[in-house]
Design a protein around this motif. Structure first.
Motif, PDB file in Angstrom:
ATOM      1  N   MET A  12      -1.793   1.034  -4.815  1.00  0.00           N
ATOM      2  CA  MET A  12      -0.904  -0.050  -4.395  1.00  0.00           C
ATOM      3  C   MET A  12       0.045  -0.393  -5.526  1.00  0.00           C
ATOM      4  SD  MET A  12      -3.735  -2.689  -2.837  1.00  0.00           S
ATOM      5  CE  MET A  12      -4.231  -3.157  -4.499  1.00  0.00           C
ATOM      6  N   SER A  13       1.132  -1.074  -5.185  1.00  0.00           N
ATOM      7  CA  SER A  13       1.931  -1.767  -6.187  1.00  0.00           C
ATOM      8  C   SER A  13       1.765  -3.263  -5.939  1.00  0.00           C
ATOM      9  CB  SER A  13       3.403  -1.351  -6.138  1.00  0.00           C
ATOM     10  OG  SER A  13       3.985  -1.650  -4.888  1.00  0.00           O
ATOM     11  N   LEU A  26       0.838  -1.200   0.000  1.00  0.00           N
ATOM     12  CA  LEU A  26       0.000   0.000   0.000  1.00  0.00           C
ATOM     13  C   LEU A  26       0.871   1.247   0.000  1.00  0.00           C
ATOM     14  CD1 LEU A  26      -2.776  -0.960   2.587  1.00  0.00           C
ATOM     15  CD2 LEU A  26      -2.535  -1.609   0.190  1.00  0.00           C
ATOM     16  N   HIS A  27       0.402   2.273  -0.731  1.00  0.00           N
ATOM     17  CA  HIS A  27       1.183   3.500  -0.851  1.00  0.00           C
ATOM     18  C   HIS A  27       0.400   4.760  -0.519  1.00  0.00           C
ATOM     19  CE1 HIS A  27       4.724   1.596  -2.685  1.00  0.00           C
ATOM     20  NE2 HIS A  27       3.858   0.823  -3.315  1.00  0.00           N
ATOM     21  N   LYS A  79      -5.109   0.578  -8.487  1.00  0.00           N
ATOM     22  CA  LYS A  79      -5.956   1.134  -7.428  1.00  0.00           C
ATOM     23  C   LYS A  79      -6.980   0.089  -7.014  1.00  0.00           C
ATOM     24  CE  LYS A  79      -9.743   3.515  -9.851  1.00  0.00           C
ATOM     25  NZ  LYS A  79     -10.412   4.809 -10.050  1.00  0.00           N
ATOM     26  N   LEU A  80      -7.292   0.064  -5.732  1.00  0.00           N
ATOM     27  CA  LEU A  80      -8.294  -0.828  -5.164  1.00  0.00           C
ATOM     28  C   LEU A  80      -9.503   0.003  -4.786  1.00  0.00           C
ATOM     29  CD1 LEU A  80      -9.352  -3.492  -3.890  1.00  0.00           C
ATOM     30  CD2 LEU A  80      -8.101  -2.851  -1.808  1.00  0.00           C
ATOM     31  N   ASP A  81     -10.612  -0.191  -5.499  1.00  0.00           N
ATOM     32  CA  ASP A  81     -11.853   0.521  -5.215  1.00  0.00           C
ATOM     33  C   ASP A  81     -12.459  -0.053  -3.933  1.00  0.00           C
ATOM     34  OD1 ASP A  81     -14.766   1.136  -5.229  1.00  0.00           O
ATOM     35  OD2 ASP A  81     -14.315   2.033  -7.181  1.00  0.00           O
ATOM     36  N   VAL A 141      -9.957  -4.118  -8.702  1.00  0.00           N
ATOM     37  CA  VAL A 141      -8.591  -3.626  -8.873  1.00  0.00           C
ATOM     38  C   VAL A 141      -8.436  -3.158 -10.310  1.00  0.00           C
ATOM     39  CG1 VAL A 141      -6.155  -4.228  -8.844  1.00  0.00           C
ATOM     40  CG2 VAL A 141      -7.673  -5.130  -7.076  1.00  0.00           C
ATOM     41  N   GLU A 142      -7.954  -1.919 -10.474  1.00  0.00           N
ATOM     42  CA  GLU A 142      -7.818  -1.317 -11.802  1.00  0.00           C
ATOM     43  C   GLU A 142      -6.386  -0.831 -11.992  1.00  0.00           C
ATOM     44  OE1 GLU A 142      -9.259   2.780 -14.003  1.00  0.00           O
ATOM     45  OE2 GLU A 142     -10.617   1.813 -12.567  1.00  0.00           O
ATOM     46  N   PRO A 143      -5.764  -1.146 -13.137  1.00  0.00           N
ATOM     47  CA  PRO A 143      -4.387  -0.692 -13.359  1.00  0.00           C
ATOM     48  C   PRO A 143      -4.318   0.828 -13.503  1.00  0.00           C
ATOM     49  CG  PRO A 143      -5.074  -2.268 -15.048  1.00  0.00           C
ATOM     50  CD  PRO A 143      -6.258  -1.985 -14.228  1.00  0.00           C
ATOM     51  N   LEU A 144      -3.280   1.423 -12.920  1.00  0.00           N
ATOM     52  CA  LEU A 144      -2.982   2.837 -13.115  1.00  0.00           C
ATOM     53  C   LEU A 144      -1.724   3.007 -13.963  1.00  0.00           C
ATOM     54  CD1 LEU A 144      -3.662   4.285  -9.536  1.00  0.00           C
ATOM     55  CD2 LEU A 144      -5.157   4.387 -11.544  1.00  0.00           C
TER      56      LEU A 144
END
Length: 205
Positions: free
Chosen positions: A49-50, A37-38, A60-62, A68-71
């Motif tokens: 998160m990474s 977590l960041h 990102k975790l909604d 979970v969606e890639p950023l």
């Protein structure tokens, strides 16, 4: 963001716990792997998160849907993400070009990525104003200004902030933070090994 919830990873889970009352667990997410977590979204709606991939991706975790969606995906190694105060931009470290550099990524309006650093860097963070990005180059702290007046960000030259005995090593998490008042909070490099790691607060940097 309001100080009423604490998020932490206990692989393979991400746990959200209350910081008031009985400090009960509010949410749990089974993600698998080893999430790190960041950052919180400014409105508290998701976590940045990474996560493991071939190297590491930034996602990102909604917290409402659990999706979970890639950023930031691809590249060789993407870590140390941090959101801007308005949540519209992400700064992070990557080996995308073969060298360790700091990048700025637009999360809205079609995306786009800009290189921030010129001589490498680690663990970038936005200042509370959102007009500077602070990052480490070894033990040195460096700042780059960001002018948001144009459609694309205008990045200033690297400005030395100071040299601090910040804990060294290959860490997936930041070893320092910037307080809401703009002060610098960091973990002092401790010797001998195994000694307590005191926190230091720097004002007026």
């Amino acid at each position: 963001p309001d100080g009423k919830r604490l998020a932490y990873a206990s692989a393979p889970r991400v746990v959200i716990r209350s910081t008031v009352g009985q400090r009960e667990i509010l949410q749990e997410f089974e993600l698998g792997g080893d999430p790190v977590l960041h950052d919180w979204a400014p409105d508290g709606s998701y976590l940045v998160m990474s996560v493991p991939s071939d190297e590491r991706d930034i996602v990102k975790l909604d917290l409402e849907t659990g999706e979970v969606e890639p950023l930031v995906k691809g590249g060789v190694f993407n870590i140390h993400p941090a959101l801007s105060p308005d949540g519209k931009w992400l700064t992070y470290m990557s080996l995308e070009t073969g060298d360790i550099q700091i990048y700025l990524h637009r999360l809205e309006q079609g995306g786009g990525t800009w290189q921030v650093s010129r001589n490498g860097g680690y663990q970038p963070l936005f200042t509370p104003s959102g007009n500077e990005i602070l990052f480490r180059v070894g033990r040195r702290m460096v700042s780059v200004s960001v002018d948001w007046s144009e459609e694309a960000p205008i990045l200033g030259p690297e400005r030395p902030v100071g040299e601090f005995p910040v804990r060294m090593g290959r860490f997936l998490t930041h070893q320092y933070r910037i307080t809401p008042e703009g002060n610098l909070l960091y973990i002092l490099d401790a010797t001998p090994r195994g000694a307590e790691l005191p926190l230091h607060l720097v004002k007026g940097w």
